[in-house]
Design an enzyme around this catalytic site. Structure first.
Site: not given
Length: 219
Positions: A130, A198, A205, A208, A214
């Protein structure tokens, strides 16, 4: 794993309608970005920024930080959390860069191939996938794909990676799925979506744009 019905291209198109398009511009030089990213570990960006600014005020040059007393560094970065561990890591990183490169700068990595730059960075003490990817993407303008907790969570929910895929493993998987020119944009769209919609405990949801396709949607 439920296969995603959403391509990276469509995800970017849908989410950019909410968040706009992001511009890939360096916020720091590469060494500053590296140290800042170390400070972001296990804390918020806001706390890391405060710690980074305090460190630059207390000990203005990386040469001075490298030879400073570890306790002085820890005091300066206290607000970033885990100051004792991070102060040692910073000193070790700076010493390793000077030993390997002969100068305290790493902008030369811009001329490396992606995998070679990643390997060079990950050979530094405490630098994982990362941290390396963040430096490459945000400071060097390279098509790396950093995966933080938000992107890891959203990518799993969307079916882009498997449920058991670790964050470290996700870097390579996501880079393999996403065209180089799309990686920065997808990274920024997913991280913004993870912070705003999210969310970890209560994903919104119903708000979204991706919910219809999804596999994790509760709508």
């Amino acid at each position: 794993m439920t296969k995603s019905r959403l391509s990276p291209e469509r995800i970017v198109d849908e989410l950019s309608a909410n968040y706009g398009r992001f511009v890939q511009e360096p916020r720091y030089n590469a060494l500053d970005e590296l140290i800042f990213t170390v400070l972001t570990q296990h804390t918020s960006d806001l706390n890391a920024e405060r710690a980074f600014d305090q460190l630059r005020i207390a000990i203005p040059s990386w040469e001075a930080v490298m030879v400073a007393d570890q306790d002085d560094i820890a005091k300066a970065i206290f607000h970033g959390g885990m100051s004792n561990q991070k102060s040692k890591r910073i000193k070790d990183i700076l010493a390793a860069i000077l030993e390997r490169h002969g100068a305290l700068e790493i902008d030369f990595l811009r001329d490396y191939e992606l995998d070679d730059a990643r390997q060079w960075l990950m050979e530094l003490p405490g630098v994982g996938p990362k941290t390396a990817a963040v430096v490459m993407s945000f400071a060097l303008g390279m098509p790396a794909f950093p995966v933080d907790t938000h992107i890891h969570r959203v990518s799993r929910r969307l079916g882009l990676i498997g449920e058991k895929t670790t964050a470290d493993a996700a870097h390579e998987i996501m880079e393999g799925k996403v065209r180089p020119e799309l990686r920065f944009q997808l990274h920024m769209q997913l991280i913004t979506h993870g912070r705003q919609i999210c969310k970890a405990r209560r994903p919104l949801c119903g708000e979204c744009r991706l919910s219809m396709d999804c596999p994790s949607s509760t709508v």
